[in-house]
Design an enzyme around this catalytic site. Structure first.
Site, short mmCIF file in Angstrom:
data_model
loop_
_atom_site.label_atom_id
_atom_site.label_comp_id
_atom_site.label_asym_id
_atom_site.label_seq_id
_atom_site.Cartn_x
_atom_site.Cartn_y
_atom_site.Cartn_z
N CYS A 119 51.35 62.26 37.72
CA CYS A 119 51.52 61.01 38.47
C CYS A 119 50.27 60.63 39.25
O CYS A 119 50.29 59.68 40.02
CB CYS A 119 52.72 61.10 39.41
SG CYS A 119 52.56 62.39 40.65
N HIS A 123 41.41 35.77 43.97
CA HIS A 123 42.48 35.32 43.07
C HIS A 123 42.03 35.34 41.62
O HIS A 123 42.82 35.59 40.71
CB HIS A 123 42.93 33.91 43.46
CG HIS A 123 43.91 33.92 44.59
ND1 HIS A 123 45.02 34.72 44.56
CD2 HIS A 123 43.94 33.27 45.76
CE1 HIS A 123 45.70 34.55 45.68
NE2 HIS A 123 45.06 33.67 46.43
#
Ligand code: PEP
Ligand code: MG
Length: 560
Positions: free
Chosen positions: A487, A190
């Site tokens: 891309c 996190h």
């Protein structure tokens, strides 16, 4: 003379930060063995005390989540979910039923779950910090002491910690906490997620961090993954200043993509499904440049129905209503095998029946997908662009374009195979646009497996051979005035993005989190500078020299 001491860790978010170190506030001091056992007729009340405390902690986290957005909201909700977890609450309540005091039960139940998570390893093991955070908050609530967390620093500071729980990091003010450095944690913890969202430098897994006391002045280099203790102040300030200037530009960048002298270069998002498309809208992107449809079906044993596919494609189109969306047909095979596309065992799958080649054997799979895209597009503006992966010849491009146009859609192909790059002109004659997949184009040009760590210097899109092919495709696009996008991962590198524009590329599609850094960099340069950078890079012999040459060319004043 002052001795600078450098600690090494794993880089997570790039950039520099300089300032005094702070550590998070004390966790509640509680020794479970001190707890007296609870007499039988008070146990129900003790269970209620525990469940009320867990609910209060979860409620506060949910309340903070409702005021946060993006990843911060997600991590706060996920932590609230742990405080509400029925298994964890059940384990603690079971212990209280046998006489354990509520805080001791919270500690013991957490230990059971932490052991289980650690055994599972990987992502689950990284959640142990979150579990311990919930435990400490519930214990603090039960003891009636202040909830643990990060102090509000008086001046901009570098937050050091063993590891940071989501509830510590979510809602941090990046002007006050300028970098995160942890002793534990991995690139998916996190701490890393939040640092990426806040856009502040972050280094994890730093050994020896515990010896750095609060108040010590440190310089964090999130790109190199280092923490310098007591660095030279002048040098540190200069390094921070340059990275701060760029970081501010990135944070403020809202799009659309345009060079400093006004050439529009659309900055688009790579997405995989409706969820990722919706979260991409939180970034300054102008549409979707690559919707990798196969990623939604990787775990499917059977082919999804046309209706199911239609729903999925519509979700992505809905997220970007009114904006450009480029949908890629299934790129099955090789690194992305799909179970429902039967394939014989191939000795060399990257060179095998993958991408558009599956339509030779299974035209009905591609036809069903194109039907679903057309159904999803019905009523949507603008008309989606549809492109095929792994096209090697103009004949393949023409056949695909016919199928796409028959359904009223705009037809293009990916340029991923060197043959298609070499003959880009004849391919462009058949389609309305092309998009360069630099990941595969690099792998096939350099004859180096993109999954191989040993070959990383070959599978580098800065390889001059790859840049040369990209330049040829862009020139062919300019001649016929058709769009040439990129891309692959190359589009996410802000320096390389400038080189791609200099080569003539007209749009860039990246992981959404990388979009602002790319757009902000392009806004700083002129097309002439980009051309000079591209020329300089093309004249080199290897990626390192190409990067250095492009950097030098961009640093030169426009026109000089
Ligand atoms: C590429 O090859 O650059 C590309 C964008 O396609 P993928 O990474 O999905 O193969
Ligand atoms: Mg590819």
């Amino acid at each position: 003379m002052e001795h600078t001491h450098v600690l090494n860790g794993t880089p997570v978010v790039g950039g520099h930060a300089y300032g005094p170190a702070i550590w998070p506030g004390e966790r509640p001091v509680y020794d479970p063995s001190d707890a007296a056992s609870v007499v039988e007729d008070e146990r129900e009340v003790e269970i209620k005390r525990f469940t009320d405390a867990a609910a209060a902690v979860a409620g506060r986290l949910r309340e903070r989540a409702s005021h946060a957005s993006g990843a911060a909201a997600e991590v706060l909700s996920a932590t609230a979910g742990l405080a509400e977890d029925r298994g964890w609450i059940g384990a603690a309540s079971g212990l209280i039923k046998k006489g354990t005091a509520a805080p001791a039960a919270a500690v013991a139940a957490t230990e059971q779950f932490a052991t289980m998570f650690t055994k599972l390893g990987g992502l689950m093991a990284e959640r142990v910090t979150d579990l311990n955070d919930v435990r400490d908050r519930v214990v603090a609530e039960l003891l009636g002491v202040a909830e643990p967390g990060v102090p509000e620093p008086a001046e901009p500071s570098v937050l050091l910690a063993d590891d940071l729980a989501p509830a510590d990091t979510a809602g941090l003010d990046p002007k006050k906490v300028t970098a995160l450095v942890t002793r534990l944690g991995g690139p998916t913890s996190h701490t890393a997620i939040i640092a990426r969202q806040l856009g502040i430098p972050c280094v994890v897994a730093v050994s020896g961090l515990g010896a750095v006391a609060a108040g010590t002045v440190v310089l964090v280099d999130g790109t190199a993954g280092t923490l310098e203790v007591d660095p030279d102040a002048g040098d540190a300030a200069a390094r921070v200043e340059e990275s701060r200037r760029m970081a501010e530009l990135v944070a403020d960048w809202r799009g659309p993509g345009v060079t400093g002298d006004g050439r529009p270069i659309a900055v688009l998002a790579n997405v995989a499904d409706g969820r990722s498309a919706r979260s991409a809208t939180a970034h300054p992107v102008e549409g979707v440049g690559l919707f990798r449809t196969e990623l939604a079906f990787l775990d499917r044993a059977d082919e999804p129905s046309v209706e199911e596919q239609t729903r999925l494609y519509r979700e992505v189109l809905d997220a970007f209503e009114g904006q450009k969306v480029v949908i890629r047909t299934l790129d099955a095979g090789s690194d992305k095998p799909l179970k429902f596309v039967t394939q014989v065992e191939e000795t060399n799958p990257a060179l095998g029946v993958r991408g558009n080649r599956i339509a030779d054997e299974h035209p009905e799979i591609r036809a069903a997908q194109l039907d679903a895209i057309a159904a999803a597009a019905d009523g949507h503006q603008p008309t989606p662009w549809v492109m095929a992966p792994m096209i090697a010849s103009a004949t393949e491009a023409a056949e695909f374009a016919g199928e796409v146009r028959r359904r009223g859609l705009i037809a293009g192909v990916m340029i991923e195979v060197p043959a298609a790059a070499v003959l880009a002109e004849s391919i462009l004659a058949e389609v309305d646009f092309v998009s360069i997949g630099t990941n595969d184009l690099t792998q096939y040009t350099m004859a180096a497996d993109r999954m191989s760590a040993e070959l990383a210097s070959l599978t580098d899109p800065w390889q001059p051979a790859v840049l040369t092919l990209i330049g040829g495709v862009a020139r062919a696009g300019a001649v016929v005035d058709k769009p040439v996008g990129v891309c692959g991962e190359a589009a996410a590198d802000p320096l390389l993005a400038c080189v791609l524009v200099g080569l003539g590329v007209t749009s860039l599609s990246t992981a959404p989190a990388a979009a602002a850094a790319v757009g902000a960099r392009l806004a700083e340069v002129t097309v002439d500078q980009c051309r000079a950078a591209a020329e300089a890079a093309l004249a080199t012999a290897d990626p390192a020299a190409a990067r250095a040459a492009a950097t030098a060319a961009l640093a030169a004043a426009p026109g000089s």
